[in-house]
Design a protein around this motif. Structure first.
Motif, mmCIF file in Angstrom:
data_model
loop_
_atom_site.group_PDB
_atom_site.id
_atom_site.type_symbol
_atom_site.label_atom_id
_atom_site.label_comp_id
_atom_site.label_asym_id
_atom_site.label_seq_id
_atom_site.Cartn_x
_atom_site.Cartn_y
_atom_site.Cartn_z
ATOM 1 N N PHE A 19 47.355 36.299 32.230
ATOM 2 C CA PHE A 19 46.805 35.631 31.053
ATOM 3 C C PHE A 19 45.843 36.648 30.439
ATOM 4 C CE2 PHE A 19 47.565 31.973 33.987
ATOM 5 C CZ PHE A 19 48.456 31.267 33.199
ATOM 6 N N PHE A 22 43.754 38.987 32.703
ATOM 7 C CA PHE A 22 43.589 38.344 34.008
ATOM 8 C C PHE A 22 44.942 38.137 34.691
ATOM 9 C CE2 PHE A 22 43.400 34.509 36.663
ATOM 10 C CZ PHE A 22 42.405 34.890 37.545
ATOM 11 N N ALA A 24 46.941 36.126 37.217
ATOM 12 C CA ALA A 24 46.913 34.877 37.990
ATOM 13 C C ALA A 24 47.890 34.929 39.161
ATOM 14 C CB ALA A 24 47.228 33.689 37.081
ATOM 15 N N ASP A 43 43.583 27.634 48.017
ATOM 16 C CA ASP A 43 42.353 27.104 47.441
ATOM 17 C C ASP A 43 42.478 26.973 45.913
ATOM 18 O OD1 ASP A 43 39.797 26.225 47.536
ATOM 19 O OD2 ASP A 43 38.930 28.083 48.320
ATOM 20 N N ASN A 44 41.518 26.317 45.294
ATOM 21 C CA ASN A 44 41.476 26.258 43.830
ATOM 22 C C ASN A 44 41.518 27.659 43.257
ATOM 23 O OD1 ASN A 44 41.360 23.518 43.411
ATOM 24 N ND2 ASN A 44 39.133 23.447 43.614
ATOM 25 N N GLY A 45 42.338 27.829 42.225
ATOM 26 C CA GLY A 45 42.412 29.136 41.575
ATOM 27 C C GLY A 45 43.386 30.091 42.245
ATOM 28 N N ALA A 46 44.056 29.648 43.307
ATOM 29 C CA ALA A 46 44.984 30.513 44.041
ATOM 30 C C ALA A 46 46.211 30.878 43.206
ATOM 31 C CB ALA A 46 45.424 29.836 45.336
ATOM 32 N N GLY A 47 46.564 29.988 42.265
ATOM 33 C CA GLY A 47 47.747 30.248 41.443
ATOM 34 C C GLY A 47 48.885 29.257 41.669
ATOM 35 N N LYS A 48 48.611 28.180 42.403
ATOM 36 C CA LYS A 48 49.658 27.208 42.722
ATOM 37 C C LYS A 48 50.252 26.567 41.463
ATOM 38 C CE LYS A 48 46.859 24.633 45.185
ATOM 39 N NZ LYS A 48 45.571 25.336 44.937
ATOM 40 N N SER A 49 49.351 26.081 40.597
ATOM 41 C CA SER A 49 49.842 25.417 39.379
ATOM 42 C C SER A 49 50.568 26.405 38.471
ATOM 43 C CB SER A 49 48.693 24.753 38.612
ATOM 44 O OG SER A 49 48.161 23.688 39.370
ATOM 45 N N THR A 50 50.048 27.617 38.390
ATOM 46 C CA THR A 50 50.708 28.643 37.570
ATOM 47 C C THR A 50 52.123 28.902 38.091
ATOM 48 O OG1 THR A 50 48.565 29.645 37.109
ATOM 49 C CG2 THR A 50 50.504 31.018 36.727
ATOM 50 N N PHE A 59 55.690 27.980 31.720
ATOM 51 C CA PHE A 59 55.246 29.352 31.439
ATOM 52 C C PHE A 59 56.399 30.318 31.686
ATOM 53 C CE2 PHE A 59 50.681 28.473 33.194
ATOM 54 C CZ PHE A 59 50.300 27.911 31.985
HETATM 55 N N1 LIG Z 1 46.415 29.058 30.674
HETATM 56 C C1 LIG Z 1 45.562 29.836 31.329
HETATM 57 N N2 LIG Z 1 44.843 30.785 30.695
HETATM 58 C C2 LIG Z 1 44.003 31.588 31.376
HETATM 59 N N3 LIG Z 1 43.800 31.530 32.709
HETATM 60 C C3 LIG Z 1 44.487 30.609 33.387
HETATM 61 C C4 LIG Z 1 45.393 29.712 32.753
HETATM 62 N N4 LIG Z 1 45.937 28.906 33.712
HETATM 63 C C5 LIG Z 1 45.375 29.270 34.870
HETATM 64 N N5 LIG Z 1 44.520 30.295 34.689
HETATM 65 C C6 LIG Z 1 43.748 30.969 35.742
HETATM 66 O O1 LIG Z 1 44.642 31.393 36.741
HETATM 67 C C7 LIG Z 1 44.093 31.195 38.045
HETATM 68 C C8 LIG Z 1 45.021 30.340 38.871
HETATM 69 O O2 LIG Z 1 44.992 29.010 38.366
HETATM 70 P P1 LIG Z 1 45.902 27.847 38.912
HETATM 71 O O3 LIG Z 1 47.311 28.311 38.915
HETATM 72 O O4 LIG Z 1 45.589 26.635 38.133
HETATM 73 O O5 LIG Z 1 45.389 27.711 40.427
HETATM 74 P P2 LIG Z 1 45.522 26.494 41.451
HETATM 75 O O6 LIG Z 1 46.519 25.515 40.910
HETATM 76 O O7 LIG Z 1 45.936 27.140 42.735
HETATM 77 O O8 LIG Z 1 44.154 25.903 41.576
HETATM 78 C C9 LIG Z 1 42.726 30.575 37.841
HETATM 79 O O9 LIG Z 1 41.749 31.599 37.922
HETATM 80 C C10 LIG Z 1 42.805 30.005 36.441
HETATM 81 O O10 LIG Z 1 41.534 30.008 35.832
#
Ligand SMILES: Nc1ncnc2c1ncn2[C@@H]1O[C@H](COP(=O)(O)OP(=O)(O)O)[C@@H](O)[C@H]1O
Ligand SMILES: [Mg+2]
Length: 262
Positions: A19, A22, A24, A43-50, A59
């Protein structure tokens, strides 16, 4: 559970997602076999949702490959992912509380008497299918005409899962399916997952923060931390504190205790 000789249902190789500047996801390999429950932990921020947003066509990856049943795929939209057999059940479930179980089950894919979208709906047949499909994974709906708002949180999860399977999901992605639920309903959802597992060849990618749930239900684990895979293995291979340690991003409990004390 599948052995390693089986072709994976879905794989990622070297998946990168940036992103802006950054990163991810930084080269993620994930391998999911048919019939398994694959816990994706971190953990939070690991990248699971991404990662799951890439798998579900939300995406586009910056780099790397997605391979479904041995063939490289490219998803331009969530519909492409659905058509490739990837069904994602999001936390909000995308259900309408005010309309019936059957209406929610078919939402936009109703069966009509004519091929025209204005044809008469085959309500009886739709009621029967919705009821049967939910029963297959363990929920008996007394009245398919009841509004979804009258169902428990666990039953709603089951509805969303049954719907995804009926419409062709081979891989089911569940994002924190138990996190918003009470204890009893959490068990309902785990039982539903177990029933889907027993159907045989559907794979489930389960994202959870709940170590106990992951241990109870997962056949295989992938651990992410700051966009990288820091561990993986089957439930047999991972033992003792491995899961706890990897869920904490690879830190030893001793390190964490020290950090607290500092
Ligand atoms: N659309 C976005 N734009 C910028 N940064 C993003 C976006 N989506 C996620 N991130 C960043 O990517 C990292 C991974 O996020 P995320 O995949 O949501 O982690 P998780 O689901 O494991 O908590 C985080 O640091 C988050 O801030
Ligand atoms: Mg997330």
């Amino acid at each position: 559970m599948a052995d390693n000789a089986t072709t994976p249902l879905i794989e990622t190789r070297g998946l990168v997602k940036k992103f802006g500047s950054f990163t991810a996801l930084n080269g993620v390999d994930l391998t999911v076999y048919p019939g398994e429950v694959h816990a994706l932990l971190g953990d939070n921020g690991a990248g699971k949702s991404t990662l799951i947003k890439i798998l579900s066509g939300v995406f586009k990856p910056t780099d790397g490959e997605i391979i479904v049943e041995g063939r490289p795929v490219s998803f331009a939209s969530p519909r492409d992912a659905t058509n490739a057999g990837i069904g994602t059940v999001y936390q909000d479930l995308a259900l309408n509380a005010l309309t019936s179980v059957t209406r929610n089950f078919f939402l936009g894919r109703e069966i009509t008497h004519f091929s025209s979208p204005f044809g008469l709906l085959k309500m009886g047949e739709m009621d029967r299918i919705a009821t049967e499909e939910m029963a297959k994974i363990g929920i008996n709906v007394a009245d398919p005409n009841q509004p979804v708002g009258t169902m428990s949180g666990g039953q709603r999860q089951t509805l969303a899962i049954a719907r995804a399977i009926y419409f062709g999901a081979k891989v089911l992605i569940l994002d924190e399916p138990t996190s918003a639920l009470g204890q009893k309903q959490q068990m309902e959802v785990l039982k539903t997952i177990r029933k889907v597992q027993k159907l045989g060849d559907i794979a489930i990618i389960l994202i959870t923060h709940n170590e106990i749930h992951a241990r109870l239900i997962a056949d295989r684990f992938t651990f992410l931390s700051l966009g990288e895979v820091i561990g993986r293995g089957t439930s047999k291979e991972l033992e003792g504190d491995d899961i706890k340690r990897l869920m904490a991003g690879g830190a030893e409990i001793g390190d964490l205790a020290k950090e607290l004390a500092d």
